[in-house]
Structures are given as structure tokens and as C-alpha cells.
Write an enzyme that holds these catalytic residues in place. Sequence first.
Site, mmCIF file in Angstrom:
data_model
loop_
_atom_site.group_PDB
_atom_site.id
_atom_site.type_symbol
_atom_site.label_atom_id
_atom_site.label_comp_id
_atom_site.label_asym_id
_atom_site.label_seq_id
_atom_site.Cartn_x
_atom_site.Cartn_y
_atom_site.Cartn_z
ATOM 1 N N TRP A 188 0.840 -1.208 0.000
ATOM 2 C CA TRP A 188 0.000 0.000 0.000
ATOM 3 C C TRP A 188 0.871 1.251 0.000
ATOM 4 C CZ3 TRP A 188 -4.361 -1.312 -1.756
ATOM 5 C CH2 TRP A 188 -4.908 -2.548 -1.427
ATOM 6 N N ASP B 232 -1.222 6.864 6.502
ATOM 7 C CA ASP B 232 -2.293 5.944 6.125
ATOM 8 C C ASP B 232 -2.523 5.040 7.336
ATOM 9 O OD1 ASP B 232 -3.866 3.901 5.199
ATOM 10 O OD2 ASP B 232 -2.609 3.396 3.469
ATOM 11 N N LYS C 163 -11.967 -1.702 8.201
ATOM 12 C CA LYS C 163 -11.220 -2.600 9.080
ATOM 13 C C LYS C 163 -11.605 -2.351 10.537
ATOM 14 C CE LYS C 163 -7.848 -2.161 5.519
ATOM 15 N NZ LYS C 163 -7.961 -3.429 4.826
#
Length: 363
Positions: free
Chosen positions: A104, A174, A198
Site C-alpha cells: 500500500w 495511512d 477494518k
Amino acid sequence: MKYKKKYNFSAGPGMLPQDALDAASEAVLDYENNGMSILEMSHRSQSVIDLMNNTTSLARELLSIPDNFHILWLQGGASTQFSMIPMNLLSDEQTADYTDTGLWADKAIDEAKAFGLVNVASSTKEFIYNHINKDLEQSPKAIYLHITSNNTIYGTQWKSFPNTLNPNGFIVADMSSDIFSRKIDFNSFGLIYAGAQKNMGPAGVTMVIIRDNILGKINRHIPTMFDYNTHINKKSAFNTPPVSAIFVVNRTLSWLKELGGVDIIEDRNKIKSEKLYQEIERNSIFKCPVNKEDRSQMNVPFIFTEKRDENKFLQFCADRGLMTLKGHRSVGGFRASIYNAMPLEGIDALVAAMQDYESLHSK
Ligand code: PMP
């Protein structure tokens, strides 16, 4: 409950608190006695305006987000933020530092290159991201330093955050896979973003926390929907927001507040993850590929110590209601994602499965 609940160890969408699911199931039929489903409610209705304001207040309270930070509820996932951040914060001739700690982070780096100069301050790609290199080579004038606080695929996590070399710089993080799992000191941050699916709610909404004095400093034209100021000025309702997803975020955060807040969940997450790592260390047929000091409290990867059929163990677990334990396709093995909503009983059940599997299969 009319159905048998299983433990979902998926990395995302992750397991949600039962309270939030019950509330969602009710709201889909009738939202707060409006005689309408939450799925049908206008974002201009007072109920939904109240819902959005309340969700923002809950988030601010739970994370102690200072008043000089805006909280936005956007669409497009964390992946859209990979572009939106440099588009809003980085001019063509300016540099941003990025840490390459996983897939990511790598994607964020690729997107940023379209908007400015990118300095990769550290990378552990050659080690298949089995640790975080905290020895950073930052550029003195970097506008910001981008980190991925928790690397969902590889199971590494920044335990403390680095300082920026540029005294006027700030951290962009992030936090998709560890937001609301631990306390954050906002002093060094300029922007934090996280997809909801999540630790916060279902897919479809992304939270962006942004300090008010970092915007408006670049010269390029920013398309309206990609301009943070559009969403700040319209309180995340410039266009139709994902109201039902925000509703579930609201109920997930309410559950967290009732539980005692981020302090309490942080302690629980520590207990849960330590229990699982201890079993992996003890168990003769499993091991953890991640360096000890960087091990994530959210995503726990583990592999067999020798060649065995992974599908058999996955099936053994599934037969006990322990689901989605397969590791990411890029690394294989197993991964238990144990977000806030995973109860300790889920960890105990997994530990028992690992012990029973060892008894059956070790020589
Ligand atoms: N960042 C991290 C750390 C992630 O774990 C994920 C999703 N697994 C993403 C970004 C991408 O999020 P989205 O699917 O919301 O774009």
C-alpha cells in the site's frame, strides 16, 4: 440470534461489533422511527445531518482530535487518498518523503510521482517487508513524510512515529488498518486517512483528518471533488455521502465509546495480539516471519515451519468457525486480522485450533 456467528479474521472488510450490526439491521428497515430506511434517507434531512455531526463528534472525542483538524467522510477508499494527498499538498517542483513499508505504501509512492518529486526515505522491499526500516534518509525540504502506520499485508506496525527532518514538515499517515486501535498524538501529523472497512465500519467511506493550516499552499487547479476544501466547506456533503456506511461507523464508534474508549481497546488489543504471538512462538509447527519489534497488533501473519498443506489447516479452522485466515496472495501462509471487534474468545479459539493441529500433526 437466528444464525451461527463465526469469527472473521479477514484483513478487510473486517469483523464488526455485533451492536453495530444489530443497529444496522434495524435501521435498514426503519431509521429512528422515520418510517424510512437509512438507505432511503436524504443527506439533507435533519436526521442525517445530525447523524453526520454526531459521527464527527464521536471520532473527535475518541481520538482527542484537536480543534484545528477537520474531519472528513469521503468516498473512493484510501486508494483515492494516495492521489488526493499530493494533488492538494505537493507542487510539481517540491519533494515529499515516503517510507516504503509494503504494497500500500508502494502504491501511495507511485501515485505521488504524478504530482511532485518523491524521495523514498526507506524501503524494506528486498526483505519482503518483514520489518520497518526506521533509519530514514529524509530530504531537508520535504513538505511531508508519508508513512503507513500499520502494514496490513505484512503485519508490521510503527510503534512510535518518526520526526520530520524539515522543522516545517509534517507526517501524513495511512492508518487504514489501525485507526481507533491506539491513541495518537496529533502534534506531528498534518493529515491522517483511513478506509473504514477494518476498524471503523463497512467499505464505502474513508475518514480524513486534516490540519487546517496545510491547505491552500499550491498553485495547481484541483478538480472540485478532489479538493479537500470542497468537502471541508460542505461538511462532507458536497455530493451525496455514503449515509448508510457512515451510520455503521457511528454505531461502531458508539460501541467503542461504551466499552471505555481508545485507552481500553488499546490494552485489549495488546493482550489479544500478545496471546496469539506467544502461541506462534511456542507452537512447533508455526512461526511468524516478522521481526519482533515491528509486529502488528492488528494483523498477525504466520507460516508453517516446514512444507505442509496450507489448505488443510484453513479447512480445519473453517470447520471450527474460524474464517478467512489465508495470508495475502503476495506472501502466502496465514494471517489473523484481529481488529477492535475481534473478541478475546476469537483469539482463544484460534490458539486452541493451533494447539490441536500441532498435536495431530507434529511428529
Ligand atoms: N492502505 C492500507 C494500509 C490498506 O490496508 C488498504 C486496504 N487493504 C488500503 C490502503 C486500500 O484501501 P481501499 O480499499 O479503501 O482503497
